[in-house]
Design a protein around this motif. Structure first.
Motif, PDB file in Angstrom:
ATOM      1  N   VAL A   1       0.823  -1.212   0.000  1.00  0.00           N
ATOM      2  CA  VAL A   1       0.000   0.000   0.000  1.00  0.00           C
ATOM      3  C   VAL A   1       0.859   1.266   0.000  1.00  0.00           C
ATOM      4  O   VAL A   1       1.941   1.316   0.577  1.00  0.00           O
ATOM      5  N   ALA A   2       0.333   2.277  -0.656  1.00  0.00           N
ATOM      6  CA  ALA A   2       0.948   3.600  -0.644  1.00  0.00           C
ATOM      7  C   ALA A   2       0.452   4.422   0.536  1.00  0.00           C
ATOM      8  O   ALA A   2       1.102   5.386   0.940  1.00  0.00           O
ATOM      9  N   ASP A   3      -0.702   4.044   1.064  1.00  0.00           N
ATOM     10  CA  ASP A   3      -1.312   4.787   2.174  1.00  0.00           C
ATOM     11  C   ASP A   3      -1.983   3.794   3.108  1.00  0.00           C
ATOM     12  O   ASP A   3      -2.981   3.163   2.745  1.00  0.00           O
ATOM     13  N   ARG A   4      -1.441   3.642   4.294  1.00  0.00           N
ATOM     14  CA  ARG A   4      -1.998   2.680   5.242  1.00  0.00           C
ATOM     15  C   ARG A   4      -3.391   3.073   5.708  1.00  0.00           C
ATOM     16  O   ARG A   4      -4.210   2.207   6.020  1.00  0.00           O
ATOM     17  N   SER A   5      -3.665   4.364   5.778  1.00  0.00           N
ATOM     18  CA  SER A   5      -4.952   4.805   6.319  1.00  0.00           C
ATOM     19  C   SER A   5      -6.106   4.547   5.368  1.00  0.00           C
ATOM     20  O   SER A   5      -7.231   4.312   5.802  1.00  0.00           O
ATOM     21  N   THR A   6      -5.835   4.585   4.077  1.00  0.00           N
ATOM     22  CA  THR A   6      -6.915   4.395   3.099  1.00  0.00           C
ATOM     23  C   THR A   6      -6.832   3.058   2.373  1.00  0.00           C
ATOM     24  O   THR A   6      -7.792   2.645   1.731  1.00  0.00           O
ATOM     25  N   GLY A   7      -5.671   2.396   2.457  1.00  0.00           N
ATOM     26  CA  GLY A   7      -5.496   1.157   1.727  1.00  0.00           C
ATOM     27  C   GLY A   7      -5.156   1.371   0.260  1.00  0.00           C
ATOM     28  O   GLY A   7      -5.105   0.398  -0.516  1.00  0.00           O
ATOM     29  N   ARG A   8      -4.919   2.615  -0.158  1.00  0.00           N
ATOM     30  CA  ARG A   8      -4.565   2.899  -1.555  1.00  0.00           C
ATOM     31  C   ARG A   8      -3.314   2.106  -1.909  1.00  0.00           C
ATOM     32  O   ARG A   8      -2.336   2.090  -1.174  1.00  0.00           O
ATOM     33  N   THR A   9      -3.357   1.438  -3.043  1.00  0.00           N
ATOM     34  CA  THR A   9      -2.268   0.540  -3.396  1.00  0.00           C
ATOM     35  C   THR A   9      -1.059   1.282  -3.959  1.00  0.00           C
ATOM     36  O   THR A   9      -1.177   2.374  -4.521  1.00  0.00           O
ATOM     37  N   MET A  10       0.083   0.673  -3.783  1.00  0.00           N
ATOM     38  CA  MET A  10       1.322   1.181  -4.365  1.00  0.00           C
ATOM     39  C   MET A  10       1.204   1.068  -5.887  1.00  0.00           C
ATOM     40  O   MET A  10       0.560   0.139  -6.400  1.00  0.00           O
ATOM     41  N   ALA A  11       1.844   1.987  -6.611  1.00  0.00           N
ATOM     42  CA  ALA A  11       1.775   1.981  -8.070  1.00  0.00           C
ATOM     43  C   ALA A  11       3.089   2.485  -8.649  1.00  0.00           C
ATOM     44  O   ALA A  11       3.789   3.282  -8.023  1.00  0.00           O
ATOM     45  N   PRO A  12       3.442   2.048  -9.869  1.00  0.00           N
ATOM     46  CA  PRO A  12       4.731   2.433 -10.459  1.00  0.00           C
ATOM     47  C   PRO A  12       4.855   3.908 -10.805  1.00  0.00           C
ATOM     48  O   PRO A  12       5.976   4.393 -11.011  1.00  0.00           O
ATOM     49  N   ASP A  13       3.741   4.633 -10.892  1.00  0.00           N
ATOM     50  CA  ASP A  13       3.824   6.029 -11.336  1.00  0.00           C
ATOM     51  C   ASP A  13       3.878   7.032 -10.188  1.00  0.00           C
ATOM     52  O   ASP A  13       3.817   8.246 -10.426  1.00  0.00           O
ATOM     53  N   LEU A  14       4.009   6.566  -8.963  1.00  0.00           N
ATOM     54  CA  LEU A  14       3.983   7.487  -7.829  1.00  0.00           C
ATOM     55  C   LEU A  14       5.295   8.241  -7.672  1.00  0.00           C
ATOM     56  O   LEU A  14       6.375   7.704  -7.899  1.00  0.00           O
ATOM     57  N   TYR A  15       5.185   9.497  -7.266  1.00  0.00           N
ATOM     58  CA  TYR A  15       6.364  10.266  -6.881  1.00  0.00           C
ATOM     59  C   TYR A  15       6.843   9.775  -5.515  1.00  0.00           C
ATOM     60  O   TYR A  15       6.035   9.465  -4.634  1.00  0.00           O
ATOM     61  N   MET A  16       8.184   9.733  -5.358  1.00  0.00           N
ATOM     62  CA  MET A  16       8.773   9.278  -4.097  1.00  0.00           C
ATOM     63  C   MET A  16       9.956  10.170  -3.740  1.00  0.00           C
ATOM     64  O   MET A  16      10.657  10.681  -4.617  1.00  0.00           O
ATOM     65  N   ARG A  17      10.188  10.342  -2.453  1.00  0.00           N
ATOM     66  CA  ARG A  17      11.391  11.044  -2.017  1.00  0.00           C
ATOM     67  C   ARG A  17      12.566  10.080  -2.148  1.00  0.00           C
ATOM     68  O   ARG A  17      12.451   8.902  -1.793  1.00  0.00           O
ATOM     69  N   ILE A  18      13.709  10.578  -2.662  1.00  0.00           N
ATOM     70  CA  ILE A  18      14.823   9.676  -2.972  1.00  0.00           C
ATOM     71  C   ILE A  18      16.064   9.927  -2.116  1.00  0.00           C
ATOM     72  O   ILE A  18      17.124   9.350  -2.358  1.00  0.00           O
ATOM     73  N   GLY A  19      15.957  10.789  -1.094  1.00  0.00           N
ATOM     74  CA  GLY A  19      17.041  10.936  -0.134  1.00  0.00           C
ATOM     75  C   GLY A  19      18.401  11.120  -0.768  1.00  0.00           C
ATOM     76  O   GLY A  19      18.605  11.922  -1.677  1.00  0.00           O
ATOM     77  N   SER A  20      19.364  10.332  -0.304  1.00  0.00           N
ATOM     78  CA  SER A  20      20.760  10.519  -0.694  1.00  0.00           C
ATOM     79  C   SER A  20      21.057  10.296  -2.154  1.00  0.00           C
ATOM     80  O   SER A  20      22.160  10.591  -2.609  1.00  0.00           O
ATOM     81  N   GLU A  21      20.126   9.782  -2.914  1.00  0.00           N
ATOM     82  CA  GLU A  21      20.376   9.738  -4.351  1.00  0.00           C
ATOM     83  C   GLU A  21      20.564  11.160  -4.884  1.00  0.00           C
ATOM     84  O   GLU A  21      21.142  11.358  -5.958  1.00  0.00           O
ATOM     85  N   THR A  22      20.093  12.138  -4.134  1.00  0.00           N
ATOM     86  CA  THR A  22      20.327  13.537  -4.490  1.00  0.00           C
ATOM     87  C   THR A  22      21.816  13.810  -4.653  1.00  0.00           C
ATOM     88  O   THR A  22      22.227  14.640  -5.482  1.00  0.00           O
ATOM     89  N   LYS A  23      22.640  13.125  -3.894  1.00  0.00           N
ATOM     90  CA  LYS A  23      24.086  13.344  -3.960  1.00  0.00           C
ATOM     91  C   LYS A  23      24.631  13.116  -5.367  1.00  0.00           C
ATOM     92  O   LYS A  23      25.575  13.781  -5.800  1.00  0.00           O
TER      93      LYS A  23
END
Length: 413
Positions: free
Chosen positions: A97-119
């Protein structure tokens, strides 16, 4: 190598993902010597080395089972995985799931924070300026930024290679308290550096490897000073746009395009789990603030590993890219090497990222031109390891058994 672009409790590691490579947020390369990775090859490989396993339905089913096993054991809410090898079917799957509160499923098109890949983006910007003669890797940081301890001795190369000896600001207790007491607050680069500079220098420049987000904040300031542009604007114009990465951004605050996954962390003041989706990533800045998507990271993995944009034009000069891929052993991390904002682990080149609520891993295997990207919406460790590392190891044991992404547990650094 850390695992995140700037994990709070561990600082930025060198793992293969969001801000991470190991102990902060980036994984470290597994080179055993300080020699560049030969074009088209990886450490320990030869032109006759076996290819990665063909992506047959049976292999895909094994991957499905492995990902779901790691998710269950490490209690990961949601995962997206992409694997691409020329001439083979791709593997792109989302689980959980992408959202535990709603049960919305994870999907390949979602934006994600990528942390140290910024380096990897910040150091690429620096290397472009080096190519233009606007900076030199062996210049002391004191030439560009005032007030740096040992600033007349620490070089830009040592900062990019995590060998400066500067304390990691995100490991400072005062910083942790400031962030967790008000996750929406905005930090300036100078405020972040102040948390580091109140600590003694840990060792002489170049003496050893130590993953520190402080290094990247300084390099971000160099890019801004020598380019005359805000870091995010420079990266967009000179890296993201030419690469066609339209869904990758360097946020100014806690803005987060939709659709995105909610991110869950235990890096809180009391250690309880929290939804960190809207935490302001300014505290990671040049070390870990960026946002991306699976498809854009699919583009980025070979781009950063080869120094060429998808259209074949050079992103970084050939000689400069060769220097980037010199990945000396980290010493404290067995089987891993770290170059200039990039690591090498058992043939895989790239970085990992981690910051509250999110982890990522973006790596490329030059010997087969295989790319692996994994995105998770938690940064909670499992048995002392970042979940992105556990997942990367499980996946590579299946697809590339001679090149297993097996970062060991390492001390904070």
């Amino acid at each position: 190598m850390s695992h995140s672009s700037a994990p709070l409790r561990r600082g930025t590691v060198i793992a293969v993902a969001a801000g991470t490579l190991l102990t902060p947020v980036a994984a470290e390369p597994v080179r055993a010597a300080s020699s560049p990775v030969p074009a088209g090859l990886s450490a320990g490989s030869s032109p006759a080395a076996p290819q990665v396993r063909a992506m047959t339905p049976q292999v895909a089913r094994r991957l499905d089972a492995a990902v779901q096993r790691v998710m269950h054991e490490a209690q990961v809410p949601g995962v997206t995985v992409g694997i691409w090898t020329p001439g083979q079917p791709s593997y792109v799957r989302s689980f959980g799931v992408a959202d535990r509160s709603t049960g919305r499923t994870m999907a390949p098109d979602l934006y994600m924070r990528i942390g140290s890949e910024t380096k990897t983006f910040t150091v690429t910007a620096l290397l472009q300026l080096v190519d233009q003669g606007k900076a030199h890797l062996d210049d002391p940081i004191g030439r560009y930024v005032d007030g740096v301890p040992n600033g007349d001795e620490i070089t830009l190369r040592q900062l990019a290679g995590m060998r400066s000896g500067l304390f990691n600001y995100s490991a400072d207790p005062g910083f942790f308290k400031a962030l967790t007491s008000d996750p929406q607050r905005s930090f300036t680069p100078r405020q972040l550096l102040a948390y580091s500079f109140k600590h003694p220098v840990m060792f002489r420049p170049g003496e050893k490897f130590f993953y520190s987000n402080t290094n990247l904040i300084l390099l971000g300031l160099v890019v801004e000073k020598q380019s005359g542009r805000h870091l995010g604007d420079y990266i967009k114009q000179h890296i993201l746009d030419p690469a066609g990465m339209k869904d990758t951004l360097f946020p100014a605050g806690n803005e987060f395009p939709a659709p995105h996954a909610q991110g869950y962390t235990e890096q809180t003041a009391n250690g309880t789990q929290a939804d960190a989706t809207d935490w302001n990533p300014s505290w990671g800045w040049a070390a870990g603030a960026m946002i991306s998507t699976l498809e854009d990271l699919h583009t980025w993995a070979p781009t950063v590993a080869t120094g060429r944009f998808p259209d074949g034009k050079r992103m970084v000069g050939a000689a400069t890219q060769q220097q980037r891929l010199v990945t000396p052993p980290t010493g404290s991390i067995a089987g891993a090497g770290y170059g200039l904002g990039i690591f090498h682990v058992q043939g895989w080149i790239g970085h990992n990222g981690s910051l509250p609520g999110y982890e990522s891993l973006t790596i490329h295997l030059p010997s087969t031109r295989t790319t692996l990207v994994a995105l998770l919406n938690t940064d909670t460790d499992y048995r002392g390891q970042e979940p992105s590392t556990v997942l990367g190891e499980a996946i590579t044991r299946i697809i590339s058994p001679q090149h297993v992404y097996d970062l060991p547990v390492s001390p904070t650094g």
